[in-house]
Scaffold this active site. Structure first.
Site, mmCIF file in Angstrom:
data_model
loop_
_atom_site.group_PDB
_atom_site.id
_atom_site.type_symbol
_atom_site.label_atom_id
_atom_site.label_comp_id
_atom_site.label_asym_id
_atom_site.label_seq_id
_atom_site.Cartn_x
_atom_site.Cartn_y
_atom_site.Cartn_z
ATOM 1 N N PRO A 96 43.333 40.323 38.239
ATOM 2 C CG PRO A 96 45.667 40.285 38.353
ATOM 3 C CD PRO A 96 44.441 40.291 39.201
ATOM 4 C CG ASN A 97 45.433 39.218 32.899
ATOM 5 O OD1 ASN A 97 45.369 40.177 32.130
ATOM 6 N ND2 ASN A 97 46.542 38.906 33.547
ATOM 7 N NE ARG A 128 44.698 34.608 31.367
ATOM 8 C CZ ARG A 128 44.798 34.546 32.662
ATOM 9 N NH1 ARG A 128 43.754 34.769 33.433
ATOM 10 N NH2 ARG A 128 45.961 34.287 33.229
ATOM 11 C CE1 TYR A 162 43.327 30.550 34.608
ATOM 12 C CE2 TYR A 162 44.230 30.986 32.430
ATOM 13 C CZ TYR A 162 44.396 30.902 33.798
ATOM 14 O OH TYR A 162 45.609 31.176 34.357
ATOM 15 C CG ASN A 210 40.075 33.940 40.711
ATOM 16 O OD1 ASN A 210 41.276 34.007 40.938
ATOM 17 N ND2 ASN A 210 39.579 33.255 39.700
ATOM 18 C CB ALA A 225 48.674 37.019 38.547
ATOM 19 C CG HIS A 252 50.700 32.937 42.804
ATOM 20 N ND1 HIS A 252 50.157 31.798 43.373
ATOM 21 C CD2 HIS A 252 50.067 33.098 41.621
ATOM 22 C CE1 HIS A 252 49.251 31.296 42.548
ATOM 23 N NE2 HIS A 252 49.176 32.066 41.488
ATOM 24 C CG ASP A 285 49.105 43.300 55.219
ATOM 25 O OD1 ASP A 285 49.195 42.158 55.705
ATOM 26 O OD2 ASP A 285 50.094 44.041 55.013
ATOM 27 C CD GLU A 288 43.260 31.361 47.657
ATOM 28 O OE1 GLU A 288 44.177 31.439 46.833
ATOM 29 O OE2 GLU A 288 43.427 30.970 48.836
ATOM 30 C CG HIS A 308 42.609 29.988 42.540
ATOM 31 N ND1 HIS A 308 43.128 31.211 42.177
ATOM 32 C CD2 HIS A 308 42.872 29.840 43.862
ATOM 33 C CE1 HIS A 308 43.683 31.767 43.234
ATOM 34 N NE2 HIS A 308 43.530 30.960 44.271
ATOM 35 C CG LEU A 309 38.186 30.197 36.699
ATOM 36 C CD1 LEU A 309 38.567 31.249 35.671
ATOM 37 C CD2 LEU A 309 36.785 29.690 36.455
ATOM 38 C CB SER A 310 43.582 26.617 36.658
ATOM 39 O OG SER A 310 44.352 27.530 37.410
ATOM 40 N NE ARG A 338 48.074 27.028 35.394
ATOM 41 C CZ ARG A 338 47.688 28.266 35.147
ATOM 42 N NH1 ARG A 338 46.738 28.828 35.862
ATOM 43 N NH2 ARG A 338 48.247 28.952 34.174
ATOM 44 N NE ARG A 369 50.485 29.762 36.725
ATOM 45 C CZ ARG A 369 50.105 30.966 36.289
ATOM 46 N NH1 ARG A 369 49.337 31.718 37.051
ATOM 47 N NH2 ARG A 369 50.490 31.410 35.118
#
Length: 162
Positions: free
Chosen positions: A10-11, A18, A23, A75, A78, A81, A88, A99, A101-103, A108, A112
């Site tokens: 998402p997002n 954003r 990001y 990625n 959200a 978490h 599953d 996996e 992640h940009l950040s 944070r 997170r």
């Protein structure tokens, strides 16, 4: 040509607009184009998808059961978490995934700091902005090239030297 799925939660469709201080300014299309270029030099094709809804991410992952996908760069955003359902699904697929992640989630908010995926992923790459995707893709390709049935190690080495 072997296929890798680049799946985004998402997002991430809002990248470039954003929270650029977190990001960066690259769009998701920019990042996917760079990944496609790198993968093609290594003998892999990229399929990419982004969904804001958890069930759509699950449905896309389940499509990997057809055998055409060799691995996944994911990625979960959200959902990192919160999503036992995505976890599953990945466990059921038994495909290697990285996996990304940009950040840097550990730098944070405390909510997170927990990932439902890190312990089942080949590895987690975070905090390098758009480069997290390329680093994750490179790690996945290296893993796939090392598999007994894989080819393309020489192509990966040429791409890394270029």
């Amino acid at each position: 040509m072997a296929s890798i799925l680049m799946l985004n939660g998402p997002n991430l469709n809002l990248l470039g607009d954003r929270e650029q201080s977190i990001y960066g300014s690259s769009t998701l299309d920019d990042i996917m184009a760079a990944c496609e270029r790198f993968a093609s030099t290594c003998g892999f094709s990229i399929e990419h998808a982004q969904h804001n809804a958890e069930h759509r991410l699950i449905e896309r992952l389940q499509q990997c059961r057809d055998g055409s996908t060799r691995g996944i760069v994911f990625n979960p955003a959200a959902f990192t978490h919160t999503s036992i359902a995505l976890r599953d699904t990945l466990l059921a697929l038994r495909l290697p995934f990285v996996e990304v992640h940009l950040s840097q989630p550990l730098a944070r908010e405390s909510f997170r700091h927990v990932s439902y995926f890190s312990d089942i992923a080949l590895g987690t790459i975070s905090g390098f902005g758009a480069d997290s995707y390329l680093l994750g893709l490179q790690a996945l390709i290296n893993h796939l090239d090392a598999a007994p049935d894989a080819g393309g190690s020489a192509a990966t080495q040429r791409a890394l030297q270029a």
